[in-house]
Design a protein around this motif. Structure first.
Motif, PDB file in Angstrom:
ATOM      1  N   VAL A 118       4.613  19.391   3.381  1.00  0.00           N
ATOM      2  CA  VAL A 118       5.305  18.280   2.709  1.00  0.00           C
ATOM      3  C   VAL A 118       4.732  16.940   3.173  1.00  0.00           C
ATOM      4  O   VAL A 118       4.448  16.049   2.362  1.00  0.00           O
ATOM      5  N   LEU A 119       4.544  16.797   4.481  1.00  0.00           N
ATOM      6  CA  LEU A 119       3.970  15.557   5.017  1.00  0.00           C
ATOM      7  C   LEU A 119       2.549  15.335   4.497  1.00  0.00           C
ATOM      8  O   LEU A 119       2.158  14.207   4.178  1.00  0.00           O
ATOM      9  N   GLY A 120       1.772  16.435   4.385  1.00  0.00           N
ATOM     10  CA  GLY A 120       0.411  16.331   3.855  1.00  0.00           C
ATOM     11  C   GLY A 120       0.396  15.883   2.407  1.00  0.00           C
ATOM     12  O   GLY A 120      -0.413  15.028   2.021  1.00  0.00           O
ATOM     13  N   LEU A 121       1.309  16.435   1.604  1.00  0.00           N
ATOM     14  CA  LEU A 121       1.392  16.042   0.187  1.00  0.00           C
ATOM     15  C   LEU A 121       1.816  14.579   0.045  1.00  0.00           C
ATOM     16  O   LEU A 121       1.297  13.856  -0.808  1.00  0.00           O
ATOM     17  N   LEU A 122       2.751  14.163   0.886  1.00  0.00           N
ATOM     18  CA  LEU A 122       3.174  12.754   0.859  1.00  0.00           C
ATOM     19  C   LEU A 122       2.018  11.839   1.253  1.00  0.00           C
ATOM     20  O   LEU A 122       1.830  10.761   0.673  1.00  0.00           O
ATOM     21  N   GLY A 123       1.218  12.288   2.246  1.00  0.00           N
ATOM     22  CA  GLY A 123       0.056  11.511   2.655  1.00  0.00           C
ATOM     23  C   GLY A 123      -0.965  11.387   1.533  1.00  0.00           C
ATOM     24  O   GLY A 123      -1.534  10.307   1.308  1.00  0.00           O
ATOM     25  N   PHE A 127      -2.193   8.020  -0.319  1.00  0.00           N
ATOM     26  CA  PHE A 127      -3.619   7.709  -0.369  1.00  0.00           C
ATOM     27  C   PHE A 127      -4.058   7.448  -1.810  1.00  0.00           C
ATOM     28  O   PHE A 127      -4.809   6.516  -2.096  1.00  0.00           O
ATOM     29  N   ASN A 128      -3.552   8.278  -2.743  1.00  0.00           N
ATOM     30  CA  ASN A 128      -3.904   8.098  -4.150  1.00  0.00           C
ATOM     31  C   ASN A 128      -3.358   6.779  -4.689  1.00  0.00           C
ATOM     32  O   ASN A 128      -4.029   6.087  -5.470  1.00  0.00           O
ATOM     33  N   ASN A 129      -2.140   6.416  -4.274  1.00  0.00           N
ATOM     34  CA  ASN A 129      -1.574   5.125  -4.698  1.00  0.00           C
ATOM     35  C   ASN A 129      -2.412   3.958  -4.190  1.00  0.00           C
ATOM     36  O   ASN A 129      -2.599   2.957  -4.886  1.00  0.00           O
ATOM     37  N   TRP A 130      -2.926   4.104  -2.957  1.00  0.00           N
ATOM     38  CA  TRP A 130      -3.792   3.058  -2.414  1.00  0.00           C
ATOM     39  C   TRP A 130      -5.077   2.954  -3.225  1.00  0.00           C
ATOM     40  O   TRP A 130      -5.547   1.852  -3.533  1.00  0.00           O
ATOM     41  N   LEU A 131      -5.647   4.095  -3.613  1.00  0.00           N
ATOM     42  CA  LEU A 131      -6.872   4.092  -4.423  1.00  0.00           C
ATOM     43  C   LEU A 131      -6.627   3.427  -5.777  1.00  0.00           C
ATOM     44  O   LEU A 131      -7.476   2.687  -6.275  1.00  0.00           O
ATOM     45  N   ILE A 132      -5.451   3.695  -6.358  1.00  0.00           N
ATOM     46  CA  ILE A 132      -5.105   3.076  -7.644  1.00  0.00           C
ATOM     47  C   ILE A 132      -5.038   1.564  -7.492  1.00  0.00           C
ATOM     48  O   ILE A 132      -5.600   0.808  -8.297  1.00  0.00           O
ATOM     49  N   SER A 133      -4.332   1.101  -6.457  1.00  0.00           N
ATOM     50  CA  SER A 133      -4.216  -0.339  -6.210  1.00  0.00           C
ATOM     51  C   SER A 133      -5.581  -0.958  -5.911  1.00  0.00           C
ATOM     52  O   SER A 133      -5.923  -2.020  -6.422  1.00  0.00           O
ATOM     53  N   TYR A 134      -6.364  -0.254  -5.094  1.00  0.00           N
ATOM     54  CA  TYR A 134      -7.687  -0.737  -4.688  1.00  0.00           C
ATOM     55  C   TYR A 134      -8.615  -0.896  -5.889  1.00  0.00           C
ATOM     56  O   TYR A 134      -9.385  -1.853  -5.982  1.00  0.00           O
ATOM     57  N   GLY A 135      -8.519   0.043  -6.846  1.00  0.00           N
ATOM     58  CA  GLY A 135      -9.425   0.016  -7.988  1.00  0.00           C
ATOM     59  C   GLY A 135      -8.904  -0.706  -9.210  1.00  0.00           C
ATOM     60  O   GLY A 135      -9.658  -0.939 -10.166  1.00  0.00           O
ATOM     61  N   MET A 154     -11.129  -2.574 -16.946  1.00  0.00           N
ATOM     62  CA  MET A 154     -11.551  -1.268 -16.466  1.00  0.00           C
ATOM     63  C   MET A 154     -11.071  -1.042 -15.041  1.00  0.00           C
ATOM     64  O   MET A 154     -11.086  -1.961 -14.227  1.00  0.00           O
ATOM     65  N   SER A 155     -10.632   0.184 -14.742  1.00  0.00           N
ATOM     66  CA  SER A 155     -10.223   0.521 -13.385  1.00  0.00           C
ATOM     67  C   SER A 155     -11.416   1.103 -12.632  1.00  0.00           C
ATOM     68  O   SER A 155     -12.199   1.876 -13.178  1.00  0.00           O
ATOM     69  N   TYR A 156     -11.545   0.708 -11.378  1.00  0.00           N
ATOM     70  CA  TYR A 156     -12.633   1.216 -10.536  1.00  0.00           C
ATOM     71  C   TYR A 156     -12.094   2.152  -9.458  1.00  0.00           C
ATOM     72  O   TYR A 156     -12.660   2.254  -8.392  1.00  0.00           O
ATOM     73  N   LYS A 157     -10.982   2.800  -9.772  1.00  0.00           N
ATOM     74  CA  LYS A 157     -10.364   3.716  -8.794  1.00  0.00           C
ATOM     75  C   LYS A 157     -11.294   4.889  -8.487  1.00  0.00           C
ATOM     76  O   LYS A 157     -11.668   5.639  -9.382  1.00  0.00           O
ATOM     77  N   PRO A 158     -11.654   5.060  -7.209  1.00  0.00           N
ATOM     78  CA  PRO A 158     -12.440   6.248  -6.835  1.00  0.00           C
ATOM     79  C   PRO A 158     -11.585   7.498  -7.013  1.00  0.00           C
ATOM     80  O   PRO A 158     -10.362   7.432  -6.974  1.00  0.00           O
TER      81      PRO A 158
END
Length: 206
Positions: A118-123, A127-135, A154-158
């Motif tokens: 559960v903790l891994g999935l939350l992590g 992380f994916n939310n950070w990539l969305i914001s970053y890109g 255009m989104s540059y999300k890795p």
């Protein structure tokens, strides 16, 4: 049950590899960069694969309005994740020791695995939310503005996992050594719970 307990302890200790090895790796390759640029994501910060990779990535990102790669003090995750990993490793060792001396059943091994999953999935979600914001959260005054066919920015999300083409860059995102150690550690604790259950059934039918 003792064999299962030893495997539980070993699996839990493998998490400590995250304090030395990267959890994840993102590589960017393009014709103008014969040697790809890369960043390694650790549980306490982000480092370049080579000395000047982060500097070069930030330089490229500046032209399209992306934020600079965050420093450890700029993200709460980099202070929380090490505590979580250390806590889960210590908890797993304690449960393994209690199991070795017959104080707890295999169900505690399985409970540890579920909690870690559960903790891994939350992590991963974080992380994916950070990539969305970053890109996606781009500077409107950027030098280069690229839009989708419908005119939207255009989104540059890795990618979170795998390969993706971003303009002329080939971006690959995969687990690194620390991530694989964590996955193997979790697998061992799952095996430990299975062996513990087997031992428990043998005892009850003896």
């Amino acid at each position: 049950m003792k064999t299962a307990s030893i495997i539980m302890i070993l699996g839990s200790l493998l998490l400590l590899g995250l304090f030395k090895f990267p959890l994840w790796n993102i590589m960017l390759g393009a014709p103008q960069y014969p040697d790809p640029l890369g960043m390694n994501i650790y549980i306490d910060g982000i480092k370049g694969v080579e000395e000047f990779d982060l500097q070069n990535i930030d330089g490229i990102n500046h032209y399209i309005g992306m934020k600079t790669i965050p420093k450890p003090e700029e993200m709460w995750e980099f202070s929380v994740f090490p505590k979580v990993i250390l806590g889960m490793s210590v908890l797993g060792v304690i449960i393994g020791l209690l199991g070795f001396f017959g104080k707890v059943s295999y169900k505690f091994f399985l409970g540890w695995f579920v909690l870690m999953a559960v903790l891994g999935l939350l992590g991963m979600y974080d992380f994916n939310n950070w990539l969305i914001s970053y890109g996606s959260d781009l500077d409107p005054n950027a030098i280069i503005k690229v839009t989708n066919p419908d005119g939207s920015p255009m989104s540059y999300k890795p990618p979170l996992f795998g390969f993706q083409k971003l303009l002329n860059f080939d971006v690959t995102s995969l687990p690194h050594i620390g991530g694989y150690l964590m996955f193997v550690g979790m697998l061992l604790t799952l095996i430990a719970s299975w062996l513990g259950r087997k031992a428990s059934l043998k005892t009850s039918t003896a």
